[in-house]
Write a protein that holds these residues in place. Structure first.
Motif, PDB file in Angstrom:
ATOM      1  N   LYS A  78       0.822  -1.214   0.000  1.00  0.00           N
ATOM      2  CA  LYS A  78       0.000   0.000   0.000  1.00  0.00           C
ATOM      3  C   LYS A  78       0.855   1.264   0.000  1.00  0.00           C
ATOM      4  O   LYS A  78       0.553   2.235  -0.679  1.00  0.00           O
TER       5      LYS A  78
ATOM      6  N   ASP B 133       1.985   2.163  -3.463  1.00  0.00           N
ATOM      7  CA  ASP B 133       0.942   2.104  -4.500  1.00  0.00           C
ATOM      8  C   ASP B 133       1.043   0.856  -5.364  1.00  0.00           C
ATOM      9  O   ASP B 133       0.671   0.871  -6.539  1.00  0.00           O
TER      10      ASP B 133
ATOM     11  N   ILE C 193       0.063  -3.487  -5.307  1.00  0.00           N
ATOM     12  CA  ILE C 193      -1.072  -4.222  -4.762  1.00  0.00           C
ATOM     13  C   ILE C 193      -0.621  -5.557  -4.184  1.00  0.00           C
ATOM     14  O   ILE C 193       0.361  -6.147  -4.640  1.00  0.00           O
TER      15      ILE C 193
ATOM     16  N   ASP D 128      -5.319  -6.499  -1.038  1.00  0.00           N
ATOM     17  CA  ASP D 128      -6.109  -5.925  -2.138  1.00  0.00           C
ATOM     18  C   ASP D 128      -6.929  -6.944  -2.915  1.00  0.00           C
ATOM     19  O   ASP D 128      -7.947  -6.599  -3.504  1.00  0.00           O
TER      20      ASP D 128
ATOM     21  N   ALA E  61      -8.867  -2.588 -18.659  1.00  0.00           N
ATOM     22  CA  ALA E  61      -7.839  -1.585 -18.382  1.00  0.00           C
ATOM     23  C   ALA E  61      -7.098  -1.242 -19.663  1.00  0.00           C
ATOM     24  O   ALA E  61      -7.153  -1.975 -20.654  1.00  0.00           O
TER      25      ALA E  61
ATOM     26  N   ASP F 252      -0.079   1.106 -14.315  1.00  0.00           N
ATOM     27  CA  ASP F 252      -0.955   1.825 -13.376  1.00  0.00           C
ATOM     28  C   ASP F 252      -2.420   1.512 -13.628  1.00  0.00           C
ATOM     29  O   ASP F 252      -3.194   1.293 -12.688  1.00  0.00           O
ATOM     30  N   SER F 253      -2.803   1.494 -14.898  1.00  0.00           N
ATOM     31  CA  SER F 253      -4.199   1.212 -15.253  1.00  0.00           C
ATOM     32  C   SER F 253      -4.593  -0.201 -14.838  1.00  0.00           C
ATOM     33  O   SER F 253      -5.691  -0.435 -14.308  1.00  0.00           O
TER      34      SER F 253
ATOM     35  N   HIS G 297      -4.866  -0.465 -10.985  1.00  0.00           N
ATOM     36  CA  HIS G 297      -6.103   0.210 -10.572  1.00  0.00           C
ATOM     37  C   HIS G 297      -7.312  -0.688 -10.862  1.00  0.00           C
ATOM     38  O   HIS G 297      -8.223  -0.813 -10.033  1.00  0.00           O
ATOM     39  N   ALA G 298      -7.307  -1.318 -12.043  1.00  0.00           N
ATOM     40  CA  ALA G 298      -8.426  -2.185 -12.431  1.00  0.00           C
ATOM     41  C   ALA G 298      -8.535  -3.401 -11.514  1.00  0.00           C
ATOM     42  O   ALA G 298      -9.641  -3.819 -11.148  1.00  0.00           O
TER      43      ALA G 298
ATOM     44  N   LYS H 119      -7.601  -3.553  -8.341  1.00  0.00           N
ATOM     45  CA  LYS H 119      -8.147  -3.067  -7.066  1.00  0.00           C
ATOM     46  C   LYS H 119      -9.651  -2.853  -7.145  1.00  0.00           C
ATOM     47  O   LYS H 119     -10.374  -3.070  -6.171  1.00  0.00           O
ATOM     48  N   LYS H 120     -10.113  -2.408  -8.304  1.00  0.00           N
ATOM     49  CA  LYS H 120     -11.537  -2.106  -8.487  1.00  0.00           C
ATOM     50  C   LYS H 120     -12.356  -3.355  -8.824  1.00  0.00           C
ATOM     51  O   LYS H 120     -13.581  -3.290  -8.977  1.00  0.00           O
TER      52      LYS H 120
END
Length: 199
Positions: A97, A100, A102, A124, A173, A178-179, A182-183, A185-186
């Motif tokens: 974390k 940044d 996961i 995550d 993504a 990064d994308s 992020h995907a 995590k979501k």
């Protein structure tokens, strides 16, 4: 896009996969073009593999590591550094974390998995489909993911070329690290079994 998020290279003592071979097989594959390098407690293959893949714009290597914590294995995706010791599960998750990256509970109900310890961690995602796990272990992992309301990921956990891409993720993504992180995590990932050979 399609990605295998758990791959070992020769920088893991129990793996036979050369970084160049991995890049060559990604190039040859019909649709899986993204791979995460997750060697055991080592990040030595990440830079080498990323360099080999750099000339090919459709190939993406995600740097990562599989950390042998005091209670089982945790994947960190998005790092080219090892976390500081001690490698307790929560310390490793907290480190991910802080940079940044996961953290993913790898094969939680197989040998070296963290099992129900995951319920006490701020991780995550859960690896719900592992190419080296049996159906029961994967089903237990899927149940854990639902119970904790955490995203599920897939990884072949390949240690030889025949293991590669046996399972993979469809990820909503763009093709950049990064994308993708992020995907994940979501929860914008769909774990899938590889039904037929495509390379």
């Amino acid at each position: 896009m399609y990605a295998d998020l758990h791959i070992h290279t020769v920088y893991s003592s129990d793996s036979l996969i050369q970084p160049k071979t991995l890049v060559d097989l990604l190039l040859a594959h019909n649709y899986i073009k993204v791979a995460a390098i997750t060697d055991h407690d080592s990040i030595r293959a990440c830079k080498a593999t990323m360099t080999l893949a750099a000339p090919y714009p459709d190939i993406l290597i995600i740097p990562g590591v599989e950390i042998s914590t005091t209670h089982g294995d945790i994947l960190i995706l998005g790092t080219e550094e090892l976390p500081p010791k001690p490698w307790t599960p929560q310390d490793v998750a907290d480190y991910a974390k802080s940079i940044d990256a996961i953290s993913i509970a790898a094969h939680p109900y197989r040998i070296y998995g963290i099992g129900d310890t995951a319920k006490t961690l701020k991780i995550d995602a859960i690896e719900v489909l592992n190419g080296g796990s049996n159906t029961t272990a994967n089903q237990q992992a899927k149940q854990l993911s639902k119970e904790l309301n955490l995203p599920g990921t897939a990884g072949s956990d390949a240690h030889q070329t025949s293991d590669l891409f046996s399972v993979y993720n469809q990820i909503q993504a763009d093709q950049n690290i990064d994308s993708i992180l992020h995907a994940i995590k979501k929860g914008l990932t769909t774990p899938k079994h590889h039904q037929t050979s495509n390379w």
